[in-house]
Design an enzyme around this catalytic site. Structure first.
Site, PDB file in Angstrom:
ATOM      1  N   ASP A  29       0.844  -1.192   0.000  1.00  0.00           N
ATOM      2  CA  ASP A  29       0.000   0.000   0.000  1.00  0.00           C
ATOM      3  C   ASP A  29       0.883   1.247   0.000  1.00  0.00           C
ATOM      4  OD1 ASP A  29      -3.236   0.483   0.978  1.00  0.00           O
ATOM      5  OD2 ASP A  29      -1.835   2.177   1.070  1.00  0.00           O
ATOM      6  N   ASN A  83     -13.163  -3.346   2.358  1.00  0.00           N
ATOM      7  CA  ASN A  83     -14.020  -2.177   2.506  1.00  0.00           C
ATOM      8  C   ASN A  83     -15.044  -2.146   1.370  1.00  0.00           C
ATOM      9  OD1 ASN A  83     -12.575  -1.257   4.767  1.00  0.00           O
ATOM     10  ND2 ASN A  83     -11.089  -0.191   3.480  1.00  0.00           N
ATOM     11  N   GLN A  90     -14.298   2.493   1.335  1.00  0.00           N
ATOM     12  CA  GLN A  90     -13.711   2.059   0.059  1.00  0.00           C
ATOM     13  C   GLN A  90     -13.426   3.271  -0.818  1.00  0.00           C
ATOM     14  OE1 GLN A  90     -16.225  -0.508  -2.327  1.00  0.00           O
ATOM     15  NE2 GLN A  90     -14.532  -1.124  -3.652  1.00  0.00           N
ATOM     16  N   VAL A  92     -11.129   2.777  -3.726  1.00  0.00           N
ATOM     17  CA  VAL A  92     -10.800   2.253  -5.057  1.00  0.00           C
ATOM     18  C   VAL A  92     -11.816   1.166  -5.395  1.00  0.00           C
ATOM     19  CG1 VAL A  92      -9.068   1.127  -6.504  1.00  0.00           C
ATOM     20  CG2 VAL A  92      -8.340   2.768  -4.745  1.00  0.00           C
ATOM     21  N   HIS A  96     -10.533  -5.676  -3.476  1.00  0.00           N
ATOM     22  CA  HIS A  96      -9.206  -5.872  -2.899  1.00  0.00           C
ATOM     23  C   HIS A  96      -9.327  -6.176  -1.417  1.00  0.00           C
ATOM     24  CE1 HIS A  96     -10.175  -1.583  -2.492  1.00  0.00           C
ATOM     25  NE2 HIS A  96      -9.455  -1.594  -1.377  1.00  0.00           N
ATOM     26  N   HIS A  98      -7.088  -5.792   2.187  1.00  0.00           N
ATOM     27  CA  HIS A  98      -5.922  -5.247   2.883  1.00  0.00           C
ATOM     28  C   HIS A  98      -5.370  -6.343   3.794  1.00  0.00           C
ATOM     29  CE1 HIS A  98      -6.899  -0.812   2.263  1.00  0.00           C
ATOM     30  NE2 HIS A  98      -8.057  -1.369   1.982  1.00  0.00           N
TER      31      HIS A  98
HETATM   32  P1  AMP Z   1      -9.767   1.226   0.059  1.00  0.00           P
HETATM   33  O1  AMP Z   1      -9.818   2.534   0.783  1.00  0.00           O
HETATM   34  O2  AMP Z   1     -10.211   0.033   0.847  1.00  0.00           O
HETATM   35  O3  AMP Z   1     -10.460   1.320  -1.286  1.00  0.00           O
HETATM   36  O4  AMP Z   1      -8.233   0.930  -0.207  1.00  0.00           O
HETATM   37  C1  AMP Z   1      -7.500   1.538  -1.210  1.00  0.00           C
HETATM   38  C2  AMP Z   1      -6.058   1.510  -0.792  1.00  0.00           C
HETATM   39  O5  AMP Z   1      -5.274   1.695  -1.951  1.00  0.00           O
HETATM   40  C3  AMP Z   1      -5.677   2.603   0.201  1.00  0.00           C
HETATM   41  O6  AMP Z   1      -5.159   2.013   1.386  1.00  0.00           O
HETATM   42  C4  AMP Z   1      -4.619   3.411  -0.549  1.00  0.00           C
HETATM   43  O7  AMP Z   1      -3.577   3.876   0.289  1.00  0.00           O
HETATM   44  C5  AMP Z   1      -4.126   2.412  -1.572  1.00  0.00           C
HETATM   45  N1  AMP Z   1      -3.561   3.004  -2.769  1.00  0.00           N
HETATM   46  C6  AMP Z   1      -4.054   4.045  -3.480  1.00  0.00           C
HETATM   47  N2  AMP Z   1      -3.263   4.294  -4.541  1.00  0.00           N
HETATM   48  C7  AMP Z   1      -2.254   3.390  -4.497  1.00  0.00           C
HETATM   49  C8  AMP Z   1      -1.101   3.137  -5.292  1.00  0.00           C
HETATM   50  N3  AMP Z   1      -0.818   3.863  -6.393  1.00  0.00           N
HETATM   51  N4  AMP Z   1      -0.268   2.139  -4.933  1.00  0.00           N
HETATM   52  C9  AMP Z   1      -0.519   1.403  -3.836  1.00  0.00           C
HETATM   53  N5  AMP Z   1      -1.591   1.579  -3.040  1.00  0.00           N
HETATM   54  C10 AMP Z   1      -2.445   2.573  -3.356  1.00  0.00           C
END
Ligand code: AMP
Length: 110
Positions: A29, A83, A90, A92, A96, A98
């Site tokens: 992350d 999430n 969430q 993204v 996925h 974590h």
């Molecule tokens: P969520 O909030 O559950 O959708 O998780 C998305 C995660 O993606 C967050 O913990 C971000 O820090 C992580 N994230 C966003 N952009 C990137 C990236 N370019 N490389 C790695 N992790 C990322």
């Protein structure tokens, strides 16, 4: 249009990839909240936990998490988080998990 995570999978944008198999890719992350914070993502673009097909094989992410946790030496345990949507935190829209470890996790989560 590809999701951010698909762009990492396809090496269109940088990612610290630590694991990949036929179904799952995992990378560190970018904003870690624990000593080990790895994102495991399906190669298939599923929007989130609530969009998983009813009869799909959902073991791939869990199997990968187990392998990665062993690789990372998380012998005392770890936490897996999915999430869903705005209230779930969430950000993204690409399914996925974590993988969090390297310190004791509190409960309840924030
Ligand atoms: P969520 O909030 O559950 O959708 O998780 C998305 C995660 O993606 C967050 O913990 C971000 O820090 C992580 N994230 C966003 N952009 C990137 C990236 N370019 N490389 C790695 N992790 C990322």
């Amino acid at each position: 249009m590809s999701t951010l995570f698909t762009k990492i999978i396809n090496r269109e944008i940088p990612g610290d990839i630590v694991y990949e198999d036929e179904h799952v890719v995992a990378f560190r992350d970018i904003a870690p909240v624990a000593p080990v914070h790895i994102i495991l993502v399906t190669r298939t673009e599923i929007e989130g936990p609530a969009s998983v097909p009813e009869h799909g094989d959902h073991t791939h992410l869990l199997n990968a998490a187990k392998i990665i946790a062993e690789q990372q030496g998380l012998v005392n345990g770890y936490r897996l988080v999915l999430n869903q949507g705005e209230d779930g935190g969430q950000t993204v829209s690409h399914l996925h998990v974590h993988l969090l470890g390297g310190r004791p996790m509190g409960w309840p989560p924030g």
